[in-house]
Design a protein around this motif. Structure first.
Motif, PDB file in Angstrom:
ATOM      1  N   GLY A  23       0.808  -1.202   0.000  1.00 34.34           N
ATOM      2  CA  GLY A  23       0.000   0.000   0.000  1.00 34.34           C
ATOM      3  C   GLY A  23       0.836   1.244   0.000  1.00 34.34           C
ATOM      4  O   GLY A  23       1.972   1.262  -0.475  1.00 34.34           O
ATOM      5  N   GLU A  24       0.260   2.295   0.540  1.00 37.00           N
ATOM      6  CA  GLU A  24       0.881   3.609   0.523  1.00 37.00           C
ATOM      7  C   GLU A  24       2.035   3.680   1.526  1.00 37.00           C
ATOM      8  O   GLU A  24       1.887   3.256   2.671  1.00 37.00           O
ATOM      9  N   PRO A  25       3.157   4.231   1.104  1.00 38.63           N
ATOM     10  CA  PRO A  25       4.298   4.348   2.023  1.00 38.63           C
ATOM     11  C   PRO A  25       4.045   5.292   3.188  1.00 38.63           C
ATOM     12  O   PRO A  25       4.851   5.365   4.102  1.00 38.63           O
ATOM     13  N   VAL A  26       2.910   5.965   3.186  1.00 43.06           N
ATOM     14  CA  VAL A  26       2.556   6.856   4.284  1.00 43.06           C
ATOM     15  C   VAL A  26       2.498   6.103   5.610  1.00 43.06           C
ATOM     16  O   VAL A  26       2.638   6.708   6.679  1.00 43.06           O
ATOM     17  N   VAL A  27       2.353   4.793   5.556  1.00 45.20           N
ATOM     18  CA  VAL A  27       2.300   3.997   6.788  1.00 45.20           C
ATOM     19  C   VAL A  27       3.557   4.207   7.635  1.00 45.20           C
ATOM     20  O   VAL A  27       3.510   4.101   8.867  1.00 45.20           O
ATOM     21  N   ALA A  28       4.655   4.562   6.999  1.00 46.10           N
ATOM     22  CA  ALA A  28       5.911   4.778   7.735  1.00 46.10           C
ATOM     23  C   ALA A  28       5.829   5.982   8.676  1.00 46.10           C
ATOM     24  O   ALA A  28       6.642   6.113   9.577  1.00 46.10           O
TER      25      ALA A  28
END
Length: 162
Positions: A23-28
């Motif tokens: 999914g979206e790397p925003v999870v980091a």
């Protein structure tokens, strides 16, 4: 509270409860995520393995505990997403925006499709005639498409909305 889907969990990784994240790397940038059917879980660790991003969640300390989470949707609260640079936007924020061709409102964005080389806006037309209400597809990254805060502006190109 407004949740937005940011990805799904893939296969378990190793033996200590890691899960591959698709999914979206925003999870980091998130301290917690909402897991479909399991509620909020703190993100305890996150690292890259090859091309995969591996996530460790609080309370998931073994492969056996990770396996039931495979394939589940992962959400984030909109207010917890990191701000983007000026001129960049989250795709979910485009859903519902009006689409203008010149000064005429042609429709509303109802979805965004991943078409490989570029993403495509799905625009539900507005108007009294059925023909005006059909869905139209417009490439999002096309040079004749401009995203602004109040709506999406498309330069009038012959045949694009015919």
């Amino acid at each position: 509270m407004r949740l937005v889907e940011i990805g799904r969990f893939g296969a378990p990784y190793a033996l200590r409860g890691g899960l591959k994240f698709r999914g979206e790397p925003v999870v980091a940038h998130l301290e917690r995520v909402y897991v479909e059917g399991h509620g909020w879980r703190a993100v305890e660790d996150l690292y890259q393995v090859g091309e995969d991003l591996v996530v460790h969640l609080a309370g998931v300390s073994s492969r056996e505990l990770a396996e039931p989470l495979v394939g589940l949707r992962v959400y984030a609260e909109v207010e917890e997403l990191p701000p983007l640079e000026e001129g960049r936007y989250y795709y979910f924020a485009l859903i519902g925006l009006p689409v203008y061709v010149g000064d005429l409102k042609m429709g509303v964005v109802v979805d965004i499709l991943d078409a490989g080389a570029q993403d495509v806006l799905v625009i539900k037309g507005v108007g009294e005639r059925l023909r005006d209400q059909t869905e139209r597809l417009v490439p999002l990254q096309a040079p004749y498409v401009r995203v602004e805060e109040e709506g999406i502006h498309v330069e009038p190109i012959p045949g694009l909305f015919d």
